[in-house]
Design a protein around this motif. Structure first.
Motif, PDB file in Angstrom:
ATOM      1  N   THR A   1       0.830  -1.201   0.000  1.00 19.19           N
ATOM      2  CA  THR A   1       0.000   0.000   0.000  1.00 19.19           C
ATOM      3  C   THR A   1       0.867   1.255   0.000  1.00 19.19           C
ATOM      4  O   THR A   1       2.094   1.191   0.171  1.00 19.19           O
ATOM      5  CB  THR A   1      -0.901   0.018   1.243  1.00 19.19           C
ATOM      6  OG1 THR A   1      -0.068   0.096   2.420  1.00 19.19           O
ATOM      7  CG2 THR A   1      -1.766  -1.227   1.313  1.00 19.19           C
ATOM      8  N   ILE A   2       0.214   2.386  -0.184  1.00 20.40           N
ATOM      9  CA  ILE A   2       0.944   3.660  -0.131  1.00 20.40           C
ATOM     10  C   ILE A   2       1.529   3.867   1.262  1.00 20.40           C
ATOM     11  O   ILE A   2       2.669   4.339   1.408  1.00 20.40           O
ATOM     12  CB  ILE A   2      -0.005   4.824  -0.506  1.00 20.40           C
ATOM     13  CG1 ILE A   2      -0.432   4.697  -1.970  1.00 20.40           C
ATOM     14  CG2 ILE A   2       0.657   6.163  -0.249  1.00 20.40           C
ATOM     15  CD1 ILE A   2      -1.435   5.752  -2.412  1.00 20.40           C
ATOM     16  N   ARG A   3       0.778   3.490   2.295  1.00 20.67           N
ATOM     17  CA  ARG A   3       1.311   3.621   3.655  1.00 20.67           C
ATOM     18  C   ARG A   3       2.541   2.753   3.844  1.00 20.67           C
ATOM     19  O   ARG A   3       3.527   3.176   4.457  1.00 20.67           O
ATOM     20  CB  ARG A   3       0.231   3.249   4.687  1.00 20.67           C
ATOM     21  CG  ARG A   3       0.711   3.374   6.128  1.00 20.67           C
ATOM     22  CD  ARG A   3      -0.389   2.974   7.114  1.00 20.67           C
ATOM     23  NE  ARG A   3      -1.477   3.915   7.082  1.00 20.67           N
ATOM     24  CZ  ARG A   3      -1.483   5.063   7.763  1.00 20.67           C
ATOM     25  NH1 ARG A   3      -0.436   5.399   8.503  1.00 20.67           N
ATOM     26  NH2 ARG A   3      -2.533   5.850   7.705  1.00 20.67           N
ATOM     27  N   ASP A   4       2.502   1.517   3.329  1.00 20.94           N
ATOM     28  CA  ASP A   4       3.671   0.642   3.431  1.00 20.94           C
ATOM     29  C   ASP A   4       4.875   1.292   2.756  1.00 20.94           C
ATOM     30  O   ASP A   4       5.995   1.276   3.292  1.00 20.94           O
ATOM     31  CB  ASP A   4       3.384  -0.719   2.782  1.00 20.94           C
ATOM     32  CG  ASP A   4       2.345  -1.520   3.544  1.00 20.94           C
ATOM     33  OD1 ASP A   4       2.161  -1.235   4.746  1.00 20.94           O
ATOM     34  OD2 ASP A   4       1.717  -2.399   2.936  1.00 20.94           O
TER      35      ASP A   4
ATOM     36  N   MET B   1       5.425   4.484   2.133  1.00 25.31           N
ATOM     37  CA  MET B   1       5.884   5.664   2.858  1.00 25.31           C
ATOM     38  C   MET B   1       6.630   5.265   4.128  1.00 25.31           C
ATOM     39  O   MET B   1       7.663   5.851   4.469  1.00 25.31           O
ATOM     40  CB  MET B   1       4.697   6.576   3.199  1.00 25.31           C
ATOM     41  CG  MET B   1       4.026   7.198   1.988  1.00 25.31           C
ATOM     42  SD  MET B   1       5.148   8.313   1.100  1.00 25.31           S
ATOM     43  CE  MET B   1       4.123   8.703  -0.324  1.00 25.31           C
ATOM     44  N   ASP B   2       6.101   4.280   4.850  1.00 23.09           N
ATOM     45  CA  ASP B   2       6.765   3.850   6.080  1.00 23.09           C
ATOM     46  C   ASP B   2       8.157   3.299   5.793  1.00 23.09           C
ATOM     47  O   ASP B   2       9.106   3.546   6.544  1.00 23.09           O
ATOM     48  CB  ASP B   2       5.922   2.794   6.795  1.00 23.09           C
ATOM     49  CG  ASP B   2       4.657   3.377   7.411  1.00 23.09           C
ATOM     50  OD1 ASP B   2       4.611   4.616   7.563  1.00 23.09           O
ATOM     51  OD2 ASP B   2       3.722   2.606   7.724  1.00 23.09           O
ATOM     52  N   ARG B   3       8.292   2.555   4.692  1.00 25.99           N
ATOM     53  CA  ARG B   3       9.566   1.907   4.401  1.00 25.99           C
ATOM     54  C   ARG B   3      10.567   2.850   3.751  1.00 25.99           C
ATOM     55  O   ARG B   3      11.766   2.788   4.035  1.00 25.99           O
ATOM     56  CB  ARG B   3       9.312   0.705   3.482  1.00 25.99           C
ATOM     57  CG  ARG B   3      10.543  -0.173   3.263  1.00 25.99           C
ATOM     58  CD  ARG B   3      10.123  -1.538   2.749  1.00 25.99           C
ATOM     59  NE  ARG B   3       9.348  -1.424   1.524  1.00 25.99           N
ATOM     60  CZ  ARG B   3       9.889  -1.447   0.301  1.00 25.99           C
ATOM     61  NH1 ARG B   3      11.185  -1.568   0.150  1.00 25.99           N
ATOM     62  NH2 ARG B   3       9.115  -1.366  -0.764  1.00 25.99           N
ATOM     63  N   ARG B   4      10.099   3.763   2.909  1.00 19.76           N
ATOM     64  CA  ARG B   4      11.011   4.619   2.150  1.00 19.76           C
ATOM     65  C   ARG B   4      11.147   6.022   2.733  1.00 19.76           C
ATOM     66  O   ARG B   4      12.198   6.641   2.600  1.00 19.76           O
ATOM     67  CB  ARG B   4      10.515   4.734   0.699  1.00 19.76           C
ATOM     68  CG  ARG B   4      10.421   3.395  -0.025  1.00 19.76           C
ATOM     69  CD  ARG B   4      11.788   2.768  -0.211  1.00 19.76           C
ATOM     70  NE  ARG B   4      11.694   1.483  -0.882  1.00 19.76           N
ATOM     71  CZ  ARG B   4      11.691   1.336  -2.209  1.00 19.76           C
ATOM     72  NH1 ARG B   4      11.749   2.399  -2.983  1.00 19.76           N
ATOM     73  NH2 ARG B   4      11.614   0.132  -2.739  1.00 19.76           N
ATOM     74  N   LEU B   5      10.087   6.535   3.345  1.00 23.32           N
ATOM     75  CA  LEU B   5      10.111   7.917   3.816  1.00 23.32           C
ATOM     76  C   LEU B   5      10.589   8.030   5.263  1.00 23.32           C
ATOM     77  O   LEU B   5      11.200   9.036   5.627  1.00 23.32           O
ATOM     78  CB  LEU B   5       8.719   8.531   3.676  1.00 23.32           C
ATOM     79  CG  LEU B   5       8.648  10.057   3.553  1.00 23.32           C
ATOM     80  CD1 LEU B   5       9.427  10.534   2.346  1.00 23.32           C
ATOM     81  CD2 LEU B   5       7.198  10.518   3.471  1.00 23.32           C
ATOM     82  N   THR B   6      10.305   7.022   6.075  1.00 22.67           N
ATOM     83  CA  THR B   6      10.681   7.092   7.491  1.00 22.67           C
ATOM     84  C   THR B   6      12.187   7.261   7.698  1.00 22.67           C
ATOM     85  O   THR B   6      12.606   8.079   8.528  1.00 22.67           O
ATOM     86  CB  THR B   6      10.172   5.861   8.246  1.00 22.67           C
ATOM     87  OG1 THR B   6       8.740   5.803   8.135  1.00 22.67           O
ATOM     88  CG2 THR B   6      10.564   5.916   9.706  1.00 22.67           C
ATOM     89  N   PRO B   7      13.060   6.511   6.986  1.00 25.00           N
ATOM     90  CA  PRO B   7      14.504   6.757   7.165  1.00 25.00           C
ATOM     91  C   PRO B   7      14.916   8.192   6.848  1.00 25.00           C
ATOM     92  O   PRO B   7      15.748   8.769   7.552  1.00 25.00           O
ATOM     93  CB  PRO B   7      15.143   5.756   6.194  1.00 25.00           C
ATOM     94  CG  PRO B   7      14.133   4.674   6.036  1.00 25.00           C
ATOM     95  CD  PRO B   7      12.810   5.372   6.083  1.00 25.00           C
TER      96      PRO B   7
END
Length: 437
Positions: free
Chosen positions: A301-304, A306-312
């Motif tokens: 999903t988009i949330r997945d 964002m969490d994986r790529r944007l959080t770092p």
């Protein structure tokens, strides 16, 4: 219902009241192509974008809307397309909407709304392009999902989800394609045009705020590299300060002051960018939550994503900001400690100088006392000599004593008088100086 009495109005009442109605979403029916460009712009470029919009209207022989000079968003019907212009704090967004033919797209590929924009005019948009994005709102059709998944988007980067009680399926790959724009497809399974407009607006905002938030990442990486060298230099200075003598403290204080200025310069240069990135990251999270997506079998999903790529990236920005603030505080503490040491050394030096001055003053007083004794003797000798000559002259008029006897009798009285006069003169000078001070 009676009208309210004429009250004194706050100057910002209407603008603040209407703020909740600003930038309303566009209703998007099926078979609509949307092209959005976000131009990162300074104050001058944001002002120029308004004039650039007016130029387009003049070229199309369309009137400039009333109140356009003060508006921060405009919705315009250009005939073959609709244009939405929005002025933000750091960027300007341009969004065009045209009708799309799903059957033609199946045969020839995606058709961008940018085809309806004069190319030369589009190339001259003020600012720097931060985002160019194509969005298609399409009704489900046979073979359409296969074309999206295996032809129009990159399969290895595909992100898909469903939202609005499974009435809309979202497909994107968060990639820039050969035409210079990213792509997003929304398949409408019964969502009304108004709700579809709100959904697409949120999806565009997710990409816009994501890109704006990531502007802090290069600054964070650069800050991290500079901070590593600065922290080493600060550690060396701290060790030198710990074992430094009084003679080297002023030099160390100068080096530490220069280091503090360097850290504060970095802080001033990056603080606003880090703060803005933090706000944009929060907006991305909020918009992702707003679309309330659920998983589409086989895809992240988009949330997945964002969490994986944007959080770092977000953690890097936060870490750089916190590390910069901590270093600034450390430099400030060490500077204060060293300044206190230098102040104590200077006070001790001043006390030593004052002590030496007091010792010299005491010696001067002793020498002055000695000189005063000699001065009394010399002045007495001079006056007694004069009295002796006077006695010699008075003998002719009957002075009964010899000059020697007269001089001997005058010595005590003259000496006492001279001593008393000198002491009185010193007393007056000393008390006069004290009263003046």
């Amino acid at each position: 219902m009676k009208n309210l009495p004429l009250l004194q109005q706050h100057g910002l009442r209407r603008s603040l009241h209407n703020e909740v109605h600003s930038r309303p979403p566009e209703a998007l029916p099926n078979d609509t192509a949307v092209f959005c460009v976000v131009m990162w712009a300074d104050a001058a470029e944001r002002a120029a974008s308004r004039q650039w919009l007016y130029q387009l209207l003049r070229e199309l022989h369309l009137p400039i809307p009333d109140g356009a000079d003060d508006a921060n968003h405009l919705r315009l019907d250009l005939g073959d397309c609709r244009l939405r212009w929005e002025l933000h704090t750091e960027f300007v967004s341009w969004t065009w909407m045209v009708s799309a033919n799903a059957a033609t797209m199946q045969a020839t590929g995606p058709q961008s709304a940018s085809d309806a924009i004069p190319a030369q005019w589009l190339a001259g948009l003020p600012g720097q392009c931060l985002l160019a994005m194509n969005v298609w709102v399409l009704a489900p059709a046979e073979g359409l999902e296969r074309n999206i998944e295996h032809g129009w988007l990159y399969e290895d980067k595909l992100v898909a989800s469903q939202t609005a009680e499974q009435q809309a399926h979202i497909y994107t790959d968060f990639a820039i394609h050969s035409d210079g724009a990213s792509r997003l497809f929304v398949l409408n399974h019964g969502l009304p045009a108004a709700r579809m407009g709100r959904l697409v607006q949120r999806l565009i905002e997710i990409e816009t705020y994501r890109m704006a938030a990531l502007l802090g990442l290069p600054a964070a990486r650069d800050t991290m590299e500079k901070l590593a060298a600065t922290e080493i230099e600060l550690a060396q200075l701290s060790e030198a300060i710990r074992s430094a003598g009084t003679t080297s403290e002023p030099q160390l204080l100068d080096q530490l002051t220069r280091l503090a200025a360097q850290v504060e310069s970095q802080y001033a240069a990056n603080h606003s960018r880090f703060s803005a990135s933090t706000a944009y990251f929060a907006l991305v999270q909020q918009r992702v939550g707003d679309i309330a997506e659920t998983r589409l079998a086989g895809y992240q999903t988009i949330r997945d994503f964002m969490d994986r790529r944007l959080t770092p990236a977000r953690n890097t920005c936060v870490s750089a900001h916190q590390r910069l603030e901590a270093l600034s505080q450390r430099v400030s503490r060490i500077s204060n400690l060293l300044q206190a040491r230098v102040d104590i050394s200077q006070k001790q030096g001043r006390q030593a100088v004052l002590k030496a001055m007091n010792e010299r003053q005491g010696l001067q007083l002793k020498m002055q006392s000695t000189v005063e004794g000699l001065s009394v003797a010399a002045i007495t000798y001079y006056f007694v000599g004069l009295i002796s000559y006077l006695a010699k002259g008075l003998q002719k008029w009957g002075w009964p004593l010899s000059p020697e006897t007269t001089a001997a009798l005058a010595i005590p009285m003259v000496g006492l008088g001279v001593w008393w006069s000198i002491r009185r003169m010193h007393h007056r000078l000393f008390h006069g100086a004290q009263e003046h001070n």
